[in-house]
Each structure stands twice: as structure tokens, then as C-alpha cells.
Design a protein around this motif. Structure first.
Motif, PDB file in Angstrom:
ATOM      1  N   TRP A 108     -47.322  26.102  65.565  1.00 43.08           N
ATOM      2  CA  TRP A 108     -47.350  27.103  64.495  1.00 43.08           C
ATOM      3  C   TRP A 108     -48.060  28.375  65.220  1.00 43.08           C
ATOM      4  CZ3 TRP A 108     -46.350  27.190  58.796  1.00 43.08           C
ATOM      5  CH2 TRP A 108     -45.694  26.014  58.410  1.00 43.08           C
ATOM      6  N   LEU A 125     -42.928  27.864  65.205  1.00 42.31           N
ATOM      7  CA  LEU A 125     -42.682  28.434  63.917  1.00 42.31           C
ATOM      8  C   LEU A 125     -43.793  29.755  64.084  1.00 42.31           C
ATOM      9  CD1 LEU A 125     -42.834  25.106  61.617  1.00 42.31           C
ATOM     10  CD2 LEU A 125     -40.821  26.508  61.995  1.00 42.31           C
ATOM     11  N   VAL A 144     -41.606  32.149  58.033  1.00 39.18           N
ATOM     12  CA  VAL A 144     -41.668  31.991  59.542  1.00 39.18           C
ATOM     13  C   VAL A 144     -40.188  32.157  60.092  1.00 39.18           C
ATOM     14  CG1 VAL A 144     -43.471  30.209  59.401  1.00 39.18           C
ATOM     15  CG2 VAL A 144     -41.060  29.402  59.279  1.00 39.18           C
ATOM     16  N   MET A 146     -38.093  30.363  63.408  1.00 39.86           N
ATOM     17  CA  MET A 146     -37.996  29.130  63.895  1.00 39.86           C
ATOM     18  C   MET A 146     -37.305  29.426  65.141  1.00 39.86           C
ATOM     19  SD  MET A 146     -36.197  25.461  62.689  1.00 39.86           S
ATOM     20  CE  MET A 146     -36.950  25.525  61.042  1.00 39.86           C
ATOM     21  N   LEU A 172     -39.820  25.730  53.619  1.00 43.13           N
ATOM     22  CA  LEU A 172     -39.518  25.074  55.166  1.00 43.13           C
ATOM     23  C   LEU A 172     -39.217  23.807  55.275  1.00 43.13           C
ATOM     24  CD1 LEU A 172     -39.647  26.090  58.061  1.00 43.13           C
ATOM     25  CD2 LEU A 172     -42.143  25.697  57.931  1.00 43.13           C
TER      26      LEU A 172
END
Length: 235
Positions: A108, A125, A144, A146, A172
Motif C-alpha cells: 500500500w 494499492l 485506491v 490497483m 476493496l
């Protein structure tokens, strides 16, 4: 994000088992206790701090154990989203719902600076804008985009193009699970299979509706262009 208590537990283990109390931190956000004498390894691995539901577990699982996250919006003014909490929560939920025979590295990052190195992850992400219908109106929510398929090692490659964009963080989990199934051989546990199948059907309906709306707009634009072309010139 480690707590004071967790840091103290690690320090205590290092004092007890490592020569000179040495602790090493890795770029994968793991902790190494180096140079533990062979005769002490079994005792170290049996320590309560490293077992049970501890966040310091030596067997955290194929998803949770490979999770990396930047600092996030709580402590970084550049981050567009909070990362640490959602990353840990969603990874745990995905791991609970799935069976995997390999590790899946999920990274992330809160912004395009990519401190979390999302382009090198199996699944990256990156925080960004997203919209969701709330009370009949489309509103901006934390989201986000991806990235899928980054690799590391001698022949590693970065995945620079996002696979999907604008996913609300609260939506998500099924997107993540679907990607793990299709790209990394994950299997959804039977007790969660119907729930996921319903989500997949919903996604098909949403995509069909969006395609129909796009076609409608394109047809309208084409009709307007034809009408304009046929209109008499006043010059």
C-alpha cells in the motif's frame, strides 16, 4: 505501525536471545533477531510474544505476512488516504476467506510518491480519488488504484500501469480477492463462495449498465454532429 508494547517485547527478546541485543529491520517491514544460538531457537519460537494472535507471530500467513504499507495520512501530509489500518484489516479479512499455496505480496502507498513500492508488488494499492453513490448522489471517498504483477529479484520488473482505478477502500475486499483468485491461484473458502459469486454478478451488471450509458452518450454525440453537419450555413 508498531505499538510501544510491541517494540518493548521485541527489545526484550533481543536482550534475551541475541548477542549484544541486536535487532534488524528489513525493507519488507519485518524484524530479524540475528545470531540466535542454535540451542535457543526452539525456546525463542515458543515465546508467547511470537505466537497466538500476536502481530509479531512468526507464522502470520500468506497475505498478512507479506504486507507492506507506507506511513499513510495519519502521519504524512502527502498521503491521500490512511494506509496502515485499512491494509492490516483488509489483509486479515482476505486471508480469513481464502486458501493459498503461495505468498501474495500486497503493498500500500498513500500517494504517487510510492514509498510503499506498489509497482514492485504482486498487488500494489495506491491511494487516489474514488467516487461512490451515497444517498442517491455520487460523492468523493478514499480510494485506491490497483497495480498487478510487479516482481522482485534479479530479473524483477515494475508494473507501472494500473489494472483498475478508483476503487473505494470500503469496497476493496472483493476486488482484492478476485485478483488473488485470477492471478495468484487463490481459492475462496466454501462459506464465502456464494457471497463472492453474488458480488461478481453485481459487477457484471454494473459494467453492462456503464457500457450501455457510454453507448447512449456516444450515439447522442454522433447524432448532434450529424445534425450540425447538415445544418445550412449562414455565412
Amino acid at each position: 505501525r508498531m505499538s510501544v508494547n510491541e517494540m518493548r517485547m521485541i527489545a526484550d527478546l533481543a536482550d534475551k536471545y541475541c548477542p549484544n541485543g541486536e535487532i534488524r529491520l528489513t525493507v519488507e517491514q519485518n524484524v530479524i533477531l540475528p545470531n540466535v544460538p542454535n540451542d535457543d531457537v526452539v525456546a525463542l519460537l515458543a515465546e508467547p510474544a511470537l505466537n497466538g494472535d500476536s502481530r509479531l507471530s512468526v507464522e502470520p500467513g500468506a497475505i498478512v505476512g507479506n504486507l507492506v504499507s507506507c506511513t499513510g495520512a495519519q502521519f504524512c501530509g502527502l498521503a491521500m488516504i490512511e494506509t496502515k489500518g485499512p491494509a492490516e484489516e483488509i489483509a486479515a479479512q482476505a486471508q480469513q476467506r481464502m486458501v493459498l499455496d503461495r505468498d501474495v505480496r500486497i503493498h500500500w502507498t498513500g500517494c504517487p510518491n510510492s514509498c510503499g513500492q506498489v509497482q514492485a508488488a504482486d498487488i500494489g494499492l495506491m491511494g487516489g480519488p474514488a467516487k461512490k453513490e451515497i444517498n442517491g448522489k455520487m460523492k468523493a471517498v478514499p480510494g485506491v488504484k490497483m497495480f498487478v504483477g510487479g516482481t522482485i529479484g534479479e530479473h524483477g520488473k515494475l508494473q507501472l500501469d494500473a489494472e483498475i482505478g478508483g476503487i473505494p477502500i470500503e469496497d476493496l475486499l472483493p476486488h482484492l480477492m478476485d485478483t488473488i483468485v485470477t492471478e495468484f491461484g487463490g481459492i475462496i473458502k466454501p462459506e464465502y463462495a456464494e457471497e463472492h459469486a453474488a458480488w461478481q454478478r453485481e459487477q457484471v451488471e454494473i459494467k453492462a449498465a456503464l457500457a450501455a450509458e457510454a453507448a447512449k452518450k456516444a450515439a447522442k454525440k454522433e447524432a448532434e454532429a450529424e445534425a450540425k453537419a447538415k445544418a445550412p450555413s449562414l455565412s
